[in-house]
Design a protein around this motif. Sequence first.
Motif, PDB file in Angstrom:
ATOM      1  N   ALA A   6       0.836  -1.207   0.000  1.00 49.62           N
ATOM      2  CA  ALA A   6       0.000   0.000   0.000  1.00 49.62           C
ATOM      3  C   ALA A   6       0.868   1.253   0.000  1.00 49.62           C
ATOM      4  N   ASP A   7       0.286   2.347  -0.474  1.00 49.79           N
ATOM      5  CA  ASP A   7       0.944   3.650  -0.390  1.00 49.79           C
ATOM      6  C   ASP A   7       0.995   4.075   1.073  1.00 49.79           C
ATOM      7  N   SER A   8       1.771   5.072   1.371  1.00 53.57           N
ATOM      8  CA  SER A   8       1.846   5.631   2.714  1.00 53.57           C
ATOM      9  C   SER A   8       0.450   6.090   3.130  1.00 53.57           C
ATOM     10  N   ARG A   9       0.034   5.742   4.344  1.00 50.61           N
ATOM     11  CA  ARG A   9      -1.340   6.040   4.755  1.00 50.61           C
ATOM     12  C   ARG A   9      -1.458   6.095   6.272  1.00 50.61           C
ATOM     13  N   GLU A  10      -2.609   6.581   6.742  1.00 39.44           N
ATOM     14  CA  GLU A  10      -2.902   6.687   8.167  1.00 39.44           C
ATOM     15  C   GLU A  10      -4.212   5.956   8.437  1.00 39.44           C
ATOM     16  N   LEU A  11      -4.208   5.042   9.388  1.00 32.53           N
ATOM     17  CA  LEU A  11      -5.404   4.304   9.754  1.00 32.53           C
ATOM     18  C   LEU A  11      -6.366   5.223  10.504  1.00 32.53           C
ATOM     19  N   LEU A  12      -7.617   5.299  10.070  1.00 33.52           N
ATOM     20  CA  LEU A  12      -8.616   6.155  10.706  1.00 33.52           C
ATOM     21  C   LEU A  12      -9.787   5.370  11.285  1.00 33.52           C
ATOM     22  N   HIS A  13     -10.242   4.324  10.588  1.00 27.82           N
ATOM     23  CA  HIS A  13     -11.461   3.615  10.975  1.00 27.82           C
ATOM     24  C   HIS A  13     -11.214   2.115  10.981  1.00 27.82           C
ATOM     25  N   LEU A  14     -11.717   1.450  12.009  1.00 29.86           N
ATOM     26  CA  LEU A  14     -11.599  -0.001  12.113  1.00 29.86           C
ATOM     27  C   LEU A  14     -12.990  -0.588  12.284  1.00 29.86           C
ATOM     28  N   ARG A  15     -13.300  -1.597  11.515  1.00 28.03           N
ATOM     29  CA  ARG A  15     -14.532  -2.362  11.711  1.00 28.03           C
ATOM     30  C   ARG A  15     -14.123  -3.809  11.888  1.00 28.03           C
ATOM     31  N   ASP A  16     -14.448  -4.333  13.041  1.00 34.30           N
ATOM     32  CA  ASP A  16     -14.162  -5.729  13.327  1.00 34.30           C
ATOM     33  C   ASP A  16     -15.482  -6.476  13.409  1.00 34.30           C
ATOM     34  N   LEU A  35     -20.298  -6.849  15.774  1.00 34.21           N
ATOM     35  CA  LEU A  35     -19.729  -5.791  14.943  1.00 34.21           C
ATOM     36  C   LEU A  35     -19.248  -4.675  15.866  1.00 34.21           C
ATOM     37  N   THR A  36     -17.994  -4.270  15.678  1.00 36.96           N
ATOM     38  CA  THR A  36     -17.426  -3.185  16.466  1.00 36.96           C
ATOM     39  C   THR A  36     -16.730  -2.202  15.531  1.00 36.96           C
ATOM     40  N   ASP A  37     -17.132  -0.937  15.596  1.00 39.82           N
ATOM     41  CA  ASP A  37     -16.483   0.143  14.856  1.00 39.82           C
ATOM     42  C   ASP A  37     -15.755   1.037  15.841  1.00 39.82           C
ATOM     43  N   THR A  38     -14.493   1.342  15.547  1.00 39.87           N
ATOM     44  CA  THR A  38     -13.723   2.288  16.352  1.00 39.87           C
ATOM     45  C   THR A  38     -12.983   3.244  15.419  1.00 39.87           C
ATOM     46  N   LYS A  39     -12.550   4.353  15.980  1.00 39.15           N
ATOM     47  CA  LYS A  39     -11.746   5.338  15.249  1.00 39.15           C
ATOM     48  C   LYS A  39     -10.392   5.445  15.952  1.00 39.15           C
ATOM     49  N   THR A  40      -9.414   5.908  15.246  1.00 40.07           N
ATOM     50  CA  THR A  40      -8.079   6.071  15.834  1.00 40.07           C
ATOM     51  C   THR A  40      -7.897   7.442  16.471  1.00 40.07           C
ATOM     52  N   TYR A  41      -8.966   8.203  16.526  1.00 39.20           N
ATOM     53  CA  TYR A  41      -8.934   9.558  17.075  1.00 39.20           C
ATOM     54  C   TYR A  41     -10.223   9.788  17.848  1.00 39.20           C
TER      55      TYR A  41
END
Length: 192
Positions: A6-16, A35-41
């Motif tokens: 992948a290109d350089s990037r920043e993780l913002l959203h996670l869905r597990d 289902l769990t949604d979290t953000k990195t901020y």
Amino acid sequence: MPLSPADSRELLHLRDIALRGYLRKDGMLDIEARLTDTKTYGFANRDRGRIGAGEPLHGMSLRVTVDQGLTVRGAEAAMDATPHAICPGVAPNFARLEGLTIGRGFLKGAMERVGGTQGCTHLRELLQQVATVAIQTMFSVRAHKAAREGGETEDRWDIPTALLNSCHAYDENGPLVAAARERAAARTAAEA
């Protein structure tokens, strides 16, 4: 083969999403999805004040109990984390799935019962996966039973008609289906 780099990037959203298929002592199956949604901020939320980094924005569970014919005998939803205080009000509506049979038309029937304002988008998204896990769990029940009884499981597995042409592997003119047909013919000949 893994994805390309992948290109350089920043993780913002996670869905597990986690799904589990259980065989109950009464012979029914429980299919559980989370289902769990979290953000990195962290960010402001009107109903919850602030949702911190890593704190669930969505934390929702669904349990669907089916009999061995894949008819829904019970369904329960829980909404532990939601972005809006009003969201958990629809959780009881998922009990309306009772009586549906997982197979052709299941999702359409589910949408009639918990679609639109009668349900939750996130929980409805889990229904396709719950159905798939129910079918795979039923295969496991049969294979587990055959293994306990000392039988072979791989050679006896037939491709259900519903799976024909559902993907590349189950092409009705492909090698997996041809091999399954050969095994079925050999079994029929041996039993005659």
